[in-house]
Design an enzyme around this catalytic site. Structure first.
Site, PDB file in Angstrom:
ATOM      1  N   HIS A 151       0.847  -1.216   0.000  1.00 23.00           N
ATOM      2  CA  HIS A 151       0.000   0.000   0.000  1.00 23.00           C
ATOM      3  C   HIS A 151       0.872   1.252   0.000  1.00 23.00           C
ATOM      4  O   HIS A 151       2.080   1.185   0.241  1.00 23.00           O
ATOM      5  CB  HIS A 151      -0.856   0.056   1.280  1.00 23.00           C
ATOM      6  CG  HIS A 151      -1.949  -0.957   1.327  1.00 23.00           C
ATOM      7  ND1 HIS A 151      -3.282  -0.627   1.298  1.00 23.00           N
ATOM      8  CD2 HIS A 151      -1.904  -2.313   1.410  1.00 23.00           C
ATOM      9  CE1 HIS A 151      -4.020  -1.714   1.347  1.00 23.00           C
ATOM     10  NE2 HIS A 151      -3.203  -2.761   1.422  1.00 23.00           N
ATOM     11  N   GLU A 208       3.392  -0.347   4.001  1.00 26.35           N
ATOM     12  CA  GLU A 208       3.124   1.022   3.548  1.00 26.35           C
ATOM     13  C   GLU A 208       4.429   1.576   2.977  1.00 26.35           C
ATOM     14  O   GLU A 208       5.461   1.585   3.651  1.00 26.35           O
ATOM     15  CB  GLU A 208       2.674   1.900   4.728  1.00 26.35           C
ATOM     16  CG  GLU A 208       1.364   1.474   5.359  1.00 26.35           C
ATOM     17  CD  GLU A 208       0.152   1.793   4.485  1.00 26.35           C
ATOM     18  OE1 GLU A 208       0.275   2.587   3.541  1.00 26.35           O
ATOM     19  OE2 GLU A 208      -0.925   1.221   4.767  1.00 26.35           O
TER      20      GLU A 208
HETATM   21  O1  LIG Z   1      -3.322   6.512   4.685  1.00 27.35           O
HETATM   22  C1  LIG Z   1      -4.341   5.956   5.109  1.00 27.35           C
HETATM   23  O2  LIG Z   1      -5.174   6.579   5.812  1.00 27.35           O
HETATM   24  C2  LIG Z   1      -4.589   4.486   4.821  1.00 27.35           C
HETATM   25  C3  LIG Z   1      -3.473   3.767   4.122  1.00 27.35           C
HETATM   26  C4  LIG Z   1      -3.887   2.309   4.011  1.00 27.35           C
HETATM   27  O3  LIG Z   1      -4.581   1.965   3.088  1.00 27.35           O
HETATM   28  N1  LIG Z   1      -3.534   1.510   5.021  1.00 27.35           N
HETATM   29  C5  LIG Z   1      -4.090   0.206   5.180  1.00 27.35           C
HETATM   30  C6  LIG Z   1      -3.500  -0.465   6.393  1.00 27.35           C
HETATM   31  C7  LIG Z   1      -4.041  -1.871   6.553  1.00 27.35           C
HETATM   32  C8  LIG Z   1      -3.644  -2.535   7.872  1.00 27.35           C
HETATM   33  O4  LIG Z   1      -4.017  -1.996   8.926  1.00 27.35           O
HETATM   34  O5  LIG Z   1      -3.005  -3.588   7.820  1.00 27.35           O
HETATM   35  C9  LIG Z   1      -5.595   0.339   5.344  1.00 27.35           C
HETATM   36  O6  LIG Z   1      -6.023   1.292   6.016  1.00 27.35           O
HETATM   37  O7  LIG Z   1      -6.325  -0.483   4.814  1.00 27.35           O
HETATM   38 ZN   LIG Z   2      -4.075   1.228   1.130  1.00 26.22          ZN
END
Ligand SMILES: O=C(O)CCC(=O)N[C@@H](CCC(=O)O)C(=O)O
Ligand SMILES: [Zn+2]
Length: 335
Positions: free
Chosen positions: A158, A222
């Protein structure tokens, strides 16, 4: 066009196929070194090495679970292109997944619902194309990881909406009775990941699903801030690229010692938006991992107030615009 690109098989152009919404006429192709490419459904391609090279590792690489996070898609496209042109010779089985093709084509995080909140059964309580896709991705990854006596690894790639004080970080799911793997954390440190967030509760993300239900080592990575296609040159993914190439070829990555050691955090609290009245008291430009002052009011939602009780707290993914019922930020503390 680089020489190797010219010989890239059509199935190696999975990203182009997916963005164009095209189904390939030939679903199976063989590279010159005997690697089999098999298009399973939109955005999903299985790669099988010749038996003599198989090192008994199954590696799932996913990106585009959020359609606006292009750098991870470009990285997977490059790796798959290397395989399809014969520049990379896989020793492991691989599953490449572009998660949310509709959202990728629109360049948006999602179309109707955040796909990364629909795993571990949540899709059964929802309707629409993303719920269907979560169901499909669960089924395809469960099939891929169903072979016994093989190492199982999943990186779900991501990029974040906001800038980050620590640009490259990992989120490591939790499952009852399992320990987070030290070897995996060391591998990520070597690959330039600067911090890891260790969950201590079950989750509803894609990596939480493959970790808990497929017994894979699974992490969300990330990799910097989300930008449109072609605008990712400032992200330094060189170490991660070297790690993934080495994993694919079944060799040790030759990486210089990392610039910094991996910082470890745990989730102290998840902040949920429980009504449209939710207010977040943070400026839009506050970066991920920014410190939170102890005692300050972080958010409020009607009579509910989120005061920062924790010492050394930092904020990740603050977002007041999420749908009601979803998390609007994570308060993390050093682990
Ligand atoms: O920047 C953001 O607010 C979200 C970035 C993102 O998509 N992060 C993932 C993390 C997933 C996890 O917690 O493993 C999400 O929020 O889905
Ligand atoms: Zn994401």
């Amino acid at each position: 066009m680089a020489a190797s690109e010219r010989y890239r098989l059509a199935l190696g152009r999975l990203l182009d196929l997916t963005l164009a919404g095209r189904e390939p006429t030939e679903k199976i192709q063989l590279t010159a070194d005997g690697t089999r490419l098999h298009w399973l459904t939109e955005g999903v391609l299985e790669v099988t090495p010749p038996v003599a090279r198989d090192n008994r590792m199954d590696l799932l690489l996913s990106a585009g679970i959020h359609g606006n996070e292009t750098a991870p898609m470009e990285l997977l496209d490059e790796l798959l292109g290397g395989i399809a042109s014969g520049a990379l010779r896989p020793a492991c089985r691989l599953l490449f997944m572009f998660g949310n093709p509709d959202a990728m084509r629109r360049g948006t995080r999602y179309v109707e619902q955040d796909l990364n909140r629909l795993f571990n059964g949540r899709h059964a309580q929802a309707e629409g194309s993303e719920a269907q896709r979560a169901n499909d991705l669960e089924r395809l990854s469960a099939q891929f990881f169903s072979k016994p006596d093989r190492a199982r690894l999943h990186y779900d790639l991501h990029t974040a909406l906001r800038a980050s004080a620590l640009p490259r970080f990992a989120l490591y799911p939790w499952s009852a009775g399992r320990e987070h793997s030290e070897a995996e954390l060391q591998r990520l440190e070597a690959a330039g990941i600067e911090a890891v967030l260790l969950y201590d509760k079950p989750g509803i993300t894609f990596s939480a699903y493959t970790y808990a239900e497929c017994q894979a080592e699974a992490l969300t990575l990330e990799l910097g801030q989300a930008r449109p296609f072609g605008e990712n040159s400032e992200l330094d993914l060189s170490r991660l690229r070297l790690l993934l190439q080495a994993l694919i070829e079944g060799r040790e990555a030759e990486l210089p010692p990392p610039d910094s050691s991996l910082l470890r955090f745990r989730v102290a609290r998840q902040v949920y938006k429980s009504s449209p009245r939710f207010q977040l008291h943070l400026a839009d430009d506050v970066a991920n991992f920014s410190p939170l002052r102890q005692g300050s009011l972080l958010a409020e939602d009607g009579s509910e107030r989120w005061i920062v009780d924790e010492a050394e707290a930092r904020i990740i993914f603050p977002n007041p615009k999420v749908a009601v019922g979803l998390r609007a930020g994570l308060i993390v503390v050093p682990a």
